[in-house]
Each structure stands twice: as structure tokens, then as C-alpha cells.
Write a protein that holds these residues in place. Structure first.
Motif, PDB file in Angstrom:
ATOM      1  N   SER A 114      18.825  14.554  72.528  1.00 30.28           N
ATOM      2  CA  SER A 114      17.787  13.869  73.296  1.00 30.28           C
ATOM      3  C   SER A 114      18.241  13.565  74.719  1.00 30.28           C
ATOM      4  O   SER A 114      17.415  13.379  75.618  1.00 30.28           O
ATOM      5  N   GLU A 115      19.568  13.530  74.922  1.00 28.94           N
ATOM      6  CA  GLU A 115      20.114  13.284  76.262  1.00 28.94           C
ATOM      7  C   GLU A 115      20.344  14.581  77.037  1.00 28.94           C
ATOM      8  O   GLU A 115      20.786  14.535  78.176  1.00 28.94           O
ATOM      9  N   GLY A 116      20.096  15.732  76.393  1.00 25.63           N
ATOM     10  CA  GLY A 116      20.153  16.988  77.120  1.00 25.63           C
ATOM     11  C   GLY A 116      21.166  17.991  76.648  1.00 25.63           C
ATOM     12  O   GLY A 116      21.012  19.180  76.884  1.00 25.63           O
ATOM     13  N   HIS A 117      22.230  17.557  75.979  1.00 25.70           N
ATOM     14  CA  HIS A 117      23.240  18.516  75.533  1.00 25.70           C
ATOM     15  C   HIS A 117      24.028  17.910  74.388  1.00 25.70           C
ATOM     16  O   HIS A 117      24.446  16.760  74.458  1.00 25.70           O
ATOM     17  N   CYS A 118      24.237  18.705  73.337  1.00 24.74           N
ATOM     18  CA  CYS A 118      25.061  18.283  72.202  1.00 24.74           C
ATOM     19  C   CYS A 118      26.213  19.262  72.064  1.00 24.74           C
ATOM     20  O   CYS A 118      25.989  20.425  71.743  1.00 24.74           O
ATOM     21  N   PRO A 119      27.447  18.820  72.325  1.00 17.44           N
ATOM     22  CA  PRO A 119      28.578  19.751  72.200  1.00 17.44           C
ATOM     23  C   PRO A 119      28.732  20.218  70.766  1.00 17.44           C
ATOM     24  O   PRO A 119      28.563  19.436  69.831  1.00 17.44           O
ATOM     25  N   PRO A 120      29.037  21.489  70.556  1.00  9.64           N
ATOM     26  CA  PRO A 120      29.204  21.986  69.191  1.00  9.64           C
ATOM     27  C   PRO A 120      30.436  21.365  68.543  1.00  9.64           C
ATOM     28  O   PRO A 120      31.517  21.309  69.140  1.00  9.64           O
ATOM     29  N   GLY A 121      30.273  20.884  67.323  1.00  9.45           N
ATOM     30  CA  GLY A 121      31.388  20.287  66.612  1.00  9.45           C
ATOM     31  C   GLY A 121      32.231  21.337  65.924  1.00  9.45           C
ATOM     32  O   GLY A 121      31.866  22.516  65.858  1.00  9.45           O
ATOM     33  N   PRO A 122      33.386  20.932  65.401  1.00 13.06           N
ATOM     34  CA  PRO A 122      34.249  21.880  64.684  1.00 13.06           C
ATOM     35  C   PRO A 122      33.569  22.358  63.407  1.00 13.06           C
ATOM     36  O   PRO A 122      32.876  21.593  62.738  1.00 13.06           O
ATOM     37  N   VAL A 179      36.221   1.325  68.333  1.00 12.88           N
ATOM     38  CA  VAL A 179      36.998   2.506  67.937  1.00 12.88           C
ATOM     39  C   VAL A 179      36.361   3.176  66.728  1.00 12.88           C
ATOM     40  O   VAL A 179      36.203   4.403  66.675  1.00 12.88           O
ATOM     41  N   GLU A 180      35.984   2.372  65.732  1.00 11.78           N
ATOM     42  CA  GLU A 180      35.394   2.927  64.515  1.00 11.78           C
ATOM     43  C   GLU A 180      34.049   3.589  64.801  1.00 11.78           C
ATOM     44  O   GLU A 180      33.763   4.684  64.305  1.00 11.78           O
ATOM     45  N   LEU A 181      33.213   2.935  65.594  1.00 12.92           N
ATOM     46  CA  LEU A 181      31.862   3.445  65.819  1.00 12.92           C
ATOM     47  C   LEU A 181      31.846   4.696  66.695  1.00 12.92           C
ATOM     48  O   LEU A 181      30.935   5.517  66.583  1.00 12.92           O
ATOM     49  N   THR A 182      32.825   4.835  67.581  1.00 12.24           N
ATOM     50  CA  THR A 182      32.863   6.033  68.433  1.00 12.24           C
ATOM     51  C   THR A 182      33.500   7.227  67.717  1.00 12.24           C
ATOM     52  O   THR A 182      33.535   8.328  68.282  1.00 12.24           O
ATOM     53  N   THR A 183      33.963   7.016  66.486  1.00 21.34           N
ATOM     54  CA  THR A 183      34.655   8.083  65.756  1.00 21.34           C
ATOM     55  C   THR A 183      33.791   9.331  65.600  1.00 21.34           C
ATOM     56  O   THR A 183      34.266  10.460  65.782  1.00 21.34           O
ATOM     57  N   VAL A 184      32.511   9.156  65.254  1.00 19.85           N
ATOM     58  CA  VAL A 184      31.640  10.313  64.984  1.00 19.85           C
ATOM     59  C   VAL A 184      31.552  11.224  66.200  1.00 19.85           C
ATOM     60  O   VAL A 184      31.778  12.434  66.115  1.00 19.85           O
ATOM     61  N   ALA A 185      31.228  10.650  67.366  1.00 18.07           N
ATOM     62  CA  ALA A 185      31.095  11.460  68.581  1.00 18.07           C
ATOM     63  C   ALA A 185      32.449  11.974  69.064  1.00 18.07           C
ATOM     64  O   ALA A 185      32.541  13.071  69.622  1.00 18.07           O
ATOM     65  N   MET A 186      33.517  11.197  68.857  1.00 17.12           N
ATOM     66  CA  MET A 186      34.853  11.641  69.260  1.00 17.12           C
ATOM     67  C   MET A 186      35.307  12.822  68.406  1.00 17.12           C
ATOM     68  O   MET A 186      35.916  13.771  68.903  1.00 17.12           O
ATOM     69  N   GLN A 187      35.041  12.765  67.103  1.00 14.51           N
ATOM     70  CA  GLN A 187      35.431  13.866  66.224  1.00 14.51           C
ATOM     71  C   GLN A 187      34.714  15.151  66.615  1.00 14.51           C
ATOM     72  O   GLN A 187      35.284  16.240  66.508  1.00 14.51           O
ATOM     73  N   ARG A 188      33.448  15.046  67.034  1.00 13.60           N
ATOM     74  CA  ARG A 188      32.720  16.238  67.456  1.00 13.60           C
ATOM     75  C   ARG A 188      33.414  16.903  68.638  1.00 13.60           C
ATOM     76  O   ARG A 188      33.359  18.115  68.806  1.00 13.60           O
ATOM     77  N   LEU A 237      26.311   7.342  73.029  1.00 17.49           N
ATOM     78  CA  LEU A 237      26.007   7.331  74.463  1.00 17.49           C
ATOM     79  C   LEU A 237      27.243   6.932  75.268  1.00 17.49           C
ATOM     80  O   LEU A 237      27.491   7.478  76.353  1.00 17.49           O
ATOM     81  N   LEU A 238      28.020   5.998  74.750  1.00 18.19           N
ATOM     82  CA  LEU A 238      29.249   5.585  75.427  1.00 18.19           C
ATOM     83  C   LEU A 238      30.232   6.748  75.516  1.00 18.19           C
ATOM     84  O   LEU A 238      30.822   7.006  76.570  1.00 18.19           O
ATOM     85  N   VAL A 239      30.403   7.473  74.410  1.00 20.52           N
ATOM     86  CA  VAL A 239      31.355   8.588  74.381  1.00 20.52           C
ATOM     87  C   VAL A 239      30.919   9.696  75.329  1.00 20.52           C
ATOM     88  O   VAL A 239      31.755  10.364  75.945  1.00 20.52           O
ATOM     89  N   ARG A 240      29.609   9.922  75.454  1.00 16.13           N
ATOM     90  CA  ARG A 240      29.122  10.976  76.357  1.00 16.13           C
ATOM     91  C   ARG A 240      29.629  10.764  77.774  1.00 16.13           C
ATOM     92  O   ARG A 240      29.906  11.727  78.492  1.00 16.13           O
TER      93      ARG A 240
END
Length: 272
Positions: A114-122, A179-188, A237-240
Motif C-alpha cells: 500500500s506504500e508503493g513497494h514490498c521487498p521480496p522476502g527470502p 525490537v520484537e514488533l519490527t522482526t517481521v519487516a526486518m526478516q523480510r 512503516l518504521l522499518v521502511r
């Protein structure tokens, strides 16, 4: 102070995003509700068996007369239940994220699209993703537990232990929650856990401003369940902005810009 405000803005943006996408908010509630049922069952079981546990743990008091035996075991039960509640608050988010890994991964991806780009995850199977999440969760929880013990001991200091220590404790808890909540976007973005800690320590105000209000809100019964989808969206959004995404991008690929701080983006420090 600017980063503190920016962190709160990310939280507000995440809540606003889920409010505007009600279907995804409901989707994100599912793992939190499952975790709530599990925790409620565990706490009810602890309450029902606390008397037997107190008797088992204090066999030396079997021959004590009234009221000393009752006072000792009553105190043990109270401490046991209080410890169970504190442990529940500390681990609820981590367990919910673990249970809801595929749910929150989908929610986070939708936020990024929705923000324009989703980096492909592993490209990894789900069982391996969960295994990695468990392995990376342990050092974070151990660090949080270490600080918890330290603040518990400092709480016995007169005046400072009842004023400054709790305030600092909430901020530290807010950092680890971020740290815990940003894990999902960081792992991607395949950012390892040590690098995540370094990035968020480098923008400490941002992490504390995002996580501390959530820690306070999560103390209210059932609020954690309702806010989890928005918290994951805000963390995404923070991780982006903290970790630029794109071809060749990585943890140090460019300036980390906080929301509302675009005019003077600051590079993430190379070390703590």
C-alpha cells in the motif's frame, strides 16, 4: 525528543492504517486471540493449582501452627500469581508474533504494498521461518529478562526505586517491544537480530517513542489483542524508513529517515 515524537507518529500511522483496512485488522486479530486463550488457560491453571504448589514448595511449614503457615503459603501464592502475570506481559507479544508469523507476514506485506513497494522476502518454507523466529527471539527475551531482574532489585532503593526506576523500566521494555514488533519487516529484508538491535539502538528515541506507549497500553486487559495488528503495521512503516529497501539496499544502504524528519535524514551509526 524529535525521534520520540517520530516513534509515536509511526504508531499512530499504523493504527490509522488498520482502521482504514478493517479486513486486515480482523485478520491480524486471529493470532492475538489464540495467544490470549492460551495465556488465560495457563493463568487459570496456575491459580487453581497455586495452593498445591505452595504446599509442595514449603514442606518445612507443614508443622507450623496457625496463622503462620497460612501467612507464608498465602504470600507464596500471591508472589506466584504476580510472577505469572508479569511473565505473561513480558512474553505475550513474542508468543503472539510466533503463533501468527504467517498472519503478520501477510499483514506487513500488505502495508508495504500500500506504500508503493514490498521487498521480496527470502524463499524459505514456513517451518524454517518459524525455527529462525524462535532462535532469534531467545536472545531478545534473555536481554529483556536480564533488565527485568536488574530493575526489580533496583526497585528496593528508597525513593529512586519507586520513581525513576519504573520510568526507565517502561522505556527499556518499550525498546525491546519495538525490537520484537519490527522482526517481521526486518526478516523480510534479511537483517540479522544483532543488526536489528544495533539499528534500533542507533535510533533509541525512535524505538522508545514507538514501543513505550504500547507497553503502557498493553497493561490494560485485552488492549494488546486489539492493538497488535496496528502495532505490526506501524512497525513495518518504521522499518521502511529505517532500512531502505530496493536493489542493492541493506542495513547500511542509505540514510535512515524518521517520519516527519525527511528534511534532515541521518545515517544510522556504524556501531553502538
Amino acid at each position: 525528543m524529535r525521534d520520540l515524537v517520530a516513534g509515536m507518529r509511526y504508531l499512530g500511522r499504523g493504527m490509522r492504517w488498520t482502521a482504514q483496512h478493517g479486513r486486515w485488522w480482523g485478520f491480524g486479530l486471529i493470532p492475538a486471540l489464540v495467544a490470549l486463550v492460551l495465556y488465560a488457560g495457563a493463568l487459570i491453571g496456575l491459580a487453581l493449582w497455586s495452593g498445591d504448589l505452595a504446599a509442595w514448595a514449603t514442606p518445612f511449614a507443614d508443622g507450623w501452627g496457625s496463622p503462620w503457615q497460612g501467612l507464608l503459603r498465602g504470600l507464596f501464592v500471591a508472589l506466584l500469581l504476580a510472577g505469572g502475570l508479569v511473565l505473561s506481559v513480558l512474553t505475550f507479544t513474542a508468543v503472539t508474533l510466533l503463533i501468527g508469523d504467517p498472519f503478520y507476514e501477510s499483514l506487513s506485506e500488505q502495508v508495504e504494498r500500500s506504500e508503493g513497494h514490498c521487498p521480496p522476502g527470502p524463499d524459505r518454507p514456513l517451518w524454517r521461518e518459524i525455527g529462525i523466529a524462535v532462535r532469534e527471539m531467545i536472545p531478545v527475551l534473555l536481554r529483556a529478562a536480564g533488565f527485568g531482574v536488574l530493575f526489580f532489585l533496583l526497585g528496593f532503593l528508597p525513593v529512586v526505586g519507586q520513581t525513576v526506576v519504573p520510568a526507565v523500566g517502561f522505556c527499556v521494555s518499550g525498546f525491546f517491544l519495538a525490537v520484537e514488533l519490527t522482526t517481521v519487516a526486518m526478516q523480510r529484508r534479511e537483517v540479522p537480530v544483532r543488526e536489528r538491535l544495533r539499528l534500533l539502538r542507533g535510533r533509541l528515541g525512535l524505538a522508545v517513542g514507538f514501543g513505550t506507549p504500547l507497553v503502557l497500553l498493553f497493561l490494560i486487559p485485552f488492549v494488546a489483542v486489539l492493538l497488535m495488528p496496528g502495532a505490526v503495521a506501524g512497525a513495518t512503516l518504521l522499518v521502511r524508513d529505517l532500512v531502505p529497501a530496493g536493489p542493492g539496499a541493506g542495513p547500511d544502504a542509505g540514510p535512515a529517515v524518521a517520519d516527519g524528519d525527511e528534511s534532515e535524514g541521518r545515517a544510522v551509526p556504524a556501531a553502538w
